[in-house]
Design a protein around this motif. Structure first.
Motif, PDB file in Angstrom:
ATOM      1  N   GLY A 122       7.728  -3.160   9.708  1.00 28.32           N
ATOM      2  CA  GLY A 122       9.012  -3.381  10.018  1.00 28.32           C
ATOM      3  C   GLY A 122      10.066  -3.387   8.778  1.00 28.32           C
ATOM      4  O   GLY A 122      11.181  -3.348   9.140  1.00 28.32           O
ATOM      5  N   VAL A 126       0.628   2.524   4.321  1.00 26.94           N
ATOM      6  CA  VAL A 126       0.836   3.590   5.519  1.00 26.94           C
ATOM      7  C   VAL A 126       0.249   4.706   5.151  1.00 26.94           C
ATOM      8  O   VAL A 126      -0.321   5.815   6.074  1.00 26.94           O
ATOM      9  CB  VAL A 126       2.147   3.627   5.552  1.00 26.94           C
ATOM     10  CG1 VAL A 126       2.762   4.831   6.409  1.00 26.94           C
ATOM     11  CG2 VAL A 126       2.770   2.182   5.975  1.00 26.94           C
ATOM     12  N   ILE A 143       7.188   1.743  -1.796  1.00 23.07           N
ATOM     13  CA  ILE A 143       6.750   0.835  -3.074  1.00 23.07           C
ATOM     14  C   ILE A 143       5.869   1.527  -3.708  1.00 23.07           C
ATOM     15  O   ILE A 143       5.051   2.311  -3.730  1.00 23.07           O
ATOM     16  CB  ILE A 143       5.748  -0.249  -2.210  1.00 23.07           C
ATOM     17  CG1 ILE A 143       5.087  -1.291  -3.473  1.00 23.07           C
ATOM     18  CG2 ILE A 143       4.921   0.116  -1.020  1.00 23.07           C
ATOM     19  CD1 ILE A 143       4.646  -2.506  -2.735  1.00 23.07           C
ATOM     20  N   SER A 148      -6.693  10.400  -2.443  1.00 21.52           N
ATOM     21  CA  SER A 148      -7.630   9.274  -2.106  1.00 21.52           C
ATOM     22  C   SER A 148      -7.036   8.574  -0.775  1.00 21.52           C
ATOM     23  O   SER A 148      -5.673   8.577  -0.656  1.00 21.52           O
ATOM     24  CB  SER A 148      -7.867   8.324  -3.135  1.00 21.52           C
ATOM     25  OG  SER A 148      -8.501   8.867  -4.237  1.00 21.52           O
TER      26      SER A 148
END
Ligand code: NZQ
Ligand code: ZN
Length: 389
Positions: A40, A100, A139, A149
């Motif tokens: 979120g 993610v 990030i 990977s």
């Protein structure tokens, strides 16, 4: 220098507002996207709205799958595979961090495979292709935006496993440093620790005659240390955020690791910690790496003394280089503490009760060693984890 292949197809688009190019970049690949994201933060920051607008403006259809957790779970990957098959998805757009992106990679290889996608992660089979993947990075940390990977946690068996294959590199990654302004300091520091660790895994090598990549590694580490203090002092410092963001990609797209043996035992040990305790990967590394260094530095005191001198400006003691080496390890611990990282397991409320299990898991019940700089047995791993308590 050793022989090597280096192939990195990922297109990097870097700078302010680049997330608004998500639609056109996706459109160049396909017309239906799986929009994959986490818990979120992208909705809170407004990034979600901008990405969705960009997709719509480009005439790209999308289906959403949210809810990726840090240390991404296999169960959500399986859900994503079903959605991609049912909806005839052309490509995946991952909007977030390493978790993610890694989840998207697992979905992307799983779609093409009849069996259990976990087979790839336990080395039973190798993937041959992945659904095309685009990234909007939020990030700087894992480096998955340009790495081959993916690391997935199988929550049923408390295992966290990595898969590396050339087909896992994304098609494109959009890197806007401004998107990282909203990161909590702790996450910024975890990311900084992870990218620094990615360089150290490559820097501590047994290969001789690799001056260029030695110096590239030292430059990245010095830059990360310098900019880390700036970014934590002023989280909206665009220059510092840019340097950190680019360093995160450079640290792990393997350009600086070409032609040299690498170590990777600290990552292996950390993955066992986060598999059981679900800690942030960067924080786990801040605890493991100094302990690993204390355990192995005698294998090549000169390399550790050089690290101390080049990265942390420690005076080189030619009479007693061991002193310089130890001062370097202490400097690294001080740096991790300064940026708010734990440096002992106890700071993460972890005691000694799972040391045997973790050492056993990472060495296949003691049947193999880990690490390229020094081969570590199960007993070595136990000793490192005890040093980290
Ligand atoms: O889930 P959301 O709401 O997005 O929140 C995330 C998450 O809680 C939050 N966050 C991300 N961007 C944000 C933000 N919060 C505010 N503002 C933003 N701009 O940060 C938290 C951590 O996110 P995560 O994706 O887990 O971080 P990271 O990029 O450090 O990824 C860690 C995972 O990557 C794996 C690790 O093992 C771990 O599972 N790794 C993957 C590698 C690879 N694929 O090459 C290599 C690495 O060594 C590493 O093992
Ligand atoms: Zn890492």
């Amino acid at each position: 220098m050793e022989n090597f292949d280096f192939y990195n197809k990922t297109k990097i688009v870097f700078g302010k507002d680049v997330e608004n190019k998500a639609g056109e970049e996706c459109r160049a690949i396909g017309s239906k996207v799986l929009l994959h994201y986490g818990g979120g933060s992208i909705k809170k920051s407004g990034l979600y709205d901008r990405v969705v607008k960009s997709l719509r403006d480009a005439g790209v259809d999308y289906v959403e799958l949210a809810g990726v957790k840090p240390n991404p779970r296999l169960s959500l990957v399986k859900e994503g595979i079903q959605i991609c098959r049912k909806e005839n998805i052309d490509l995946i757009l991952a909007v977030g961090g390493g978790s993610v992106i890694d989840s998207a990679k697992a979905i992307g290889v799983g779609v093409h495979y009849e069996g259990d996608v976990w087979d790839f992660y336990i080395g039973k089979v190798s993937p041959e292709k992945m659904l095309p993947l685009g990234v909007v990075l939020t990030i700087p940390a894992a480096g998955s935006e340009a790495s081959p990977s993916s690391v997935i946690s199988n929550e049923e068996v408390q295992l966290k496993k990595g898969l590396t294959n050339i087909c896992l590199r994304p098609e494109f990654s959009l890197l806007n440093p401004e998107l990282t302004y909203t990161l909590p300091d702790y996450q910024t520091a975890c990311g900084i620790t992870d990218m620094f660790a990615h360089v150290m895994e490559r820097y501590f090598t047994t290969t001789k005659g690799v001056e260029l990549s030695d110096r590239l590694c030292e430059s990245v580490m010095k830059t990360v240390v310098h900019q880390a203090y700036r970014v934590l002092k002023d989280p909206s410092d665009y220059t510092a955020r840019s340097e950190i963001m680019w360093a995160g990609t450079i640290a792990h797209n393997d350009m600086i690791g070409c032609g040299r043996s690498q170590d990777w035992s600290s990552h292996g040990i950390e993955h066992e910690i986060s598999a059981i305790y679900d800690v942030a990967h960067g924080a786990g590394l801040a605890v493991v790496f100094p302990a690993w260094m204390k355990h192995v530095y005698k294998n090549n005191i000169g390399r550790f003394a050089r690290f101390a001198h080049e990265v942390f400006n420690v005076d080189y003691d030619f009479e007693k280089p061991e002193r310089t080496a130890l001062e370097g390890i202490a400097s690294l611990e001080r740096f991790f503490k300064d940026i708010g990282m734990p440096v002992r397991l106890s700071e993460m409320d972890i005691d000694d009760r799972n040391i045997e299990t973790m050492a056993s898991k990472v060495t296949g019940n003691g049947t193999h060693t880990i690490g390229g700089f020094k081969e570590l047995s199960k007993d070595d791993v136990k000793a490192i984890l005890k040093l980290a308590l």
